[in-house]
Design a protein around this motif. Structure first.
Motif, PDB file in Angstrom:
ATOM      1  N   HIS A   1     -55.797  65.824 -59.633  1.00  0.00           N
ATOM      2  CA  HIS A   1     -56.450  64.900 -58.705  1.00  0.00           C
ATOM      3  C   HIS A   1     -55.973  65.284 -57.316  1.00  0.00           C
ATOM      4  CE1 HIS A   1     -57.451  61.263 -61.535  1.00  0.00           C
ATOM      5  NE2 HIS A   1     -58.124  62.350 -61.830  1.00  0.00           N
ATOM      6  N   VAL A   2     -56.900  65.472 -56.415  1.00  0.00           N
ATOM      7  CA  VAL A   2     -56.605  65.958 -55.068  1.00  0.00           C
ATOM      8  C   VAL A   2     -56.428  64.784 -54.108  1.00  0.00           C
ATOM      9  CG1 VAL A   2     -57.534  67.310 -53.150  1.00  0.00           C
ATOM     10  CG2 VAL A   2     -57.855  68.100 -55.514  1.00  0.00           C
ATOM     11  N   ASP A   3     -55.281  64.772 -53.448  1.00  0.00           N
ATOM     12  CA  ASP A   3     -54.967  63.768 -52.418  1.00  0.00           C
ATOM     13  C   ASP A   3     -55.038  62.336 -52.932  1.00  0.00           C
ATOM     14  OD1 ASP A   3     -54.569  65.787 -50.517  1.00  0.00           O
ATOM     15  OD2 ASP A   3     -56.687  65.792 -49.942  1.00  0.00           O
TER      16      ASP A   3
ATOM     17  N   TYR B   1     -51.282  67.252 -53.449  1.00  0.00           N
ATOM     18  CA  TYR B   1     -51.597  67.101 -52.036  1.00  0.00           C
ATOM     19  C   TYR B   1     -51.362  68.460 -51.368  1.00  0.00           C
ATOM     20  CZ  TYR B   1     -51.653  62.016 -52.522  1.00  0.00           C
ATOM     21  OH  TYR B   1     -51.965  60.734 -52.884  1.00  0.00           O
ATOM     22  N   GLU B   2     -51.738  68.568 -50.116  1.00  0.00           N
ATOM     23  CA  GLU B   2     -51.513  69.827 -49.406  1.00  0.00           C
ATOM     24  C   GLU B   2     -50.036  70.220 -49.445  1.00  0.00           C
ATOM     25  OE1 GLU B   2     -52.731  71.995 -45.214  1.00  0.00           O
ATOM     26  OE2 GLU B   2     -52.931  69.832 -45.377  1.00  0.00           O
TER      27      GLU B   2
ATOM     28  N   ARG C   1     -51.636  73.664 -57.257  1.00  0.00           N
ATOM     29  CA  ARG C   1     -51.395  74.021 -55.850  1.00  0.00           C
ATOM     30  C   ARG C   1     -52.332  75.143 -55.402  1.00  0.00           C
ATOM     31  NH1 ARG C   1     -46.019  73.245 -57.621  1.00  0.00           N
ATOM     32  NH2 ARG C   1     -45.756  75.492 -57.889  1.00  0.00           N
ATOM     33  N   GLU C   2     -52.558  76.130 -56.262  1.00  0.00           N
ATOM     34  CA  GLU C   2     -53.435  77.256 -55.916  1.00  0.00           C
ATOM     35  C   GLU C   2     -54.882  76.816 -55.725  1.00  0.00           C
ATOM     36  OE1 GLU C   2     -52.930  80.187 -58.989  1.00  0.00           O
ATOM     37  OE2 GLU C   2     -50.821  80.500 -58.483  1.00  0.00           O
ATOM     38  N   CYS C   3     -55.336  75.847 -56.497  1.00  0.00           N
ATOM     39  CA  CYS C   3     -56.733  75.405 -56.425  1.00  0.00           C
ATOM     40  C   CYS C   3     -56.989  74.405 -55.303  1.00  0.00           C
ATOM     41  CB  CYS C   3     -57.157  74.797 -57.767  1.00  0.00           C
ATOM     42  SG  CYS C   3     -57.297  76.022 -59.079  1.00  0.00           S
ATOM     43  N   TYR C   4     -55.942  73.761 -54.807  1.00  0.00           N
ATOM     44  CA  TYR C   4     -56.101  72.776 -53.737  1.00  0.00           C
ATOM     45  C   TYR C   4     -56.889  73.394 -52.584  1.00  0.00           C
ATOM     46  CZ  TYR C   4     -54.997  69.313 -50.214  1.00  0.00           C
ATOM     47  OH  TYR C   4     -55.104  68.356 -49.252  1.00  0.00           O
ATOM     48  N   PRO C   5     -57.895  72.740 -52.035  1.00  0.00           N
ATOM     49  CA  PRO C   5     -58.250  71.331 -52.126  1.00  0.00           C
ATOM     50  C   PRO C   5     -59.290  70.990 -53.201  1.00  0.00           C
ATOM     51  CG  PRO C   5     -59.502  72.303 -50.358  1.00  0.00           C
ATOM     52  CD  PRO C   5     -58.641  73.402 -50.956  1.00  0.00           C
TER      53      PRO C   5
ATOM     54  N   ARG D   1     -44.543  73.817 -65.021  1.00  0.00           N
ATOM     55  CA  ARG D   1     -44.461  74.586 -63.773  1.00  0.00           C
ATOM     56  C   ARG D   1     -45.733  75.409 -63.559  1.00  0.00           C
ATOM     57  NH1 ARG D   1     -38.882  74.556 -64.909  1.00  0.00           N
ATOM     58  NH2 ARG D   1     -38.936  76.392 -66.244  1.00  0.00           N
ATOM     59  N   GLU D   2     -46.268  76.000 -64.632  1.00  0.00           N
ATOM     60  CA  GLU D   2     -47.515  76.782 -64.515  1.00  0.00           C
ATOM     61  C   GLU D   2     -48.698  75.893 -64.151  1.00  0.00           C
ATOM     62  OE1 GLU D   2     -48.628  79.923 -67.325  1.00  0.00           O
ATOM     63  OE2 GLU D   2     -46.672  79.589 -68.282  1.00  0.00           O
TER      64      GLU D   2
END
Length: 178
Positions: free
Chosen positions: A115-117, A150-151, A41-45, A34-35
């Motif tokens: 990995h983003v998107d 993802y977003e 999520r916090e670092c996205y994008p 969870r962490e």
């Protein structure tokens, strides 16, 4: 001709290793996952990165969030990838985290990044960064966790460990924490 659902995902050509459904799922503490997911999520994008540490031979018990300095490396001409496409853990933070772990009797168990998107796979770039001379792991006994974000949030995660006889990373699914 293969239907869209039968075709490999667009990232498949970038994958050095994927989840092998024949392997058992990775067992990681739900609170740590969870962490890690929250960090992604916090670092996205941009890609998140960090470490999971714990006692030798036991499950990790603590997360060490690290700063992704990939954007700085690209601006300095040290890499063609930006922080949306790659990660580089700040060396000072890495050293401090390893010292803290040692002082507490822990060792590095897992290196994670997002990995983003795109999917949760171990890319050729990830593999190149994880291997040293002789194509052996820079961090023997340390697994790699990749989180797909993802977003809209985290979609998936995969755990890659080194298989010495195969001389390759193997991918395990990761159960979503409850």
């Amino acid at each position: 001709m293969a239907s869209a659902s039968q075709r490999a995902p667009e990232w498949a050509t970038r994958a050095a290793a994927r989840v092998d459904s024949a392997l058992p799922p990775a067992e990681l503490p739900a609170e740590l996952l969870r962490e890690v997911y929250q960090h992604a999520r916090e670092c996205y994008p941009e890609e998140a990165c960090g470490l999971l540490v714990g006692p030798r031979g036991a499950a990790p018990r603590r997360i060490e969030r690290c700063t992704n300095v990939q954007r700085r490396r690209k601006l300095a001409g040290e890499s063609e990838l930006d922080a949306h496409e790659g990660y580089w853990i700040d060396e000072r933070e890495l050293l401090q985290a390893l010292r803290r772990a040692e002082q507490e009797g822990d060792v590095l168990r897992v290196i994670y990044h997002s990995h983003v998107d795109t999917g949760a796979y171990f890319s050729h770039a990830d593999q190149a960064a994880a291997l040293g001379p002789g194509d052996t792991p820079l961090w023997p006994g340390v697994a790699q966790l990749v989180v797909s974000v993802y977003e809209s949030g985290v979609r998936d995660a995969a755990y890659f460990d080194w298989d010495e006889p195969l001389h390759a990373f193997r991918g395990h699914s990761v159960a979503r924490p409850g």
